[in-house]
Design an enzyme around this catalytic site. Structure first.
Site, PDB file in Angstrom:
ATOM      1  CG  ASP A  51     -44.629 -37.730  44.760  1.00  0.00           C
ATOM      2  OD1 ASP A  51     -43.395 -37.723  44.909  1.00  0.00           O
ATOM      3  OD2 ASP A  51     -45.186 -38.345  43.837  1.00  0.00           O
ATOM      4  CD  GLU A  54     -39.072 -35.269  43.800  1.00  0.00           C
ATOM      5  OE1 GLU A  54     -39.728 -35.628  42.801  1.00  0.00           O
ATOM      6  OE2 GLU A  54     -39.359 -35.623  44.952  1.00  0.00           O
TER       7      GLU A  54
END
Length: 70
Positions: A51, A54
């Protein structure tokens, strides 16, 4: 990772203290990470969720292999 002026950097993310970023363009980092994953799998873990992709630094950094993430 290094900053664009070639200084070592340990990018800190105040939102997620303790987070680390692995530079997967570094073969030794890949080998280290694979070893960790193998250890987890040997204990019965069968799924890994990655995760925060970004949040990978992309400004003023150069990766181990010299690539520029921009």
């Amino acid at each position: 990772m290094r900053s664009s002026d070639q200084q070592e950097t340990d990018d800190r993310d105040e939102w997620q203290p303790g987070m680390a970023i692995v530079d997967f363009t570094n073969p030794e980092a890949c080998k280290w990470y694979v070893g960790l994953i193998h250890t987890l799998m040997d204990t019965g873990v069968d799924t890994i969720k990655t995760d925060f992709g970004e949040r990978i630094p992309h400004l003023d950094v150069v990766y181990h292999d010299g690539s520029d993430p921009r």
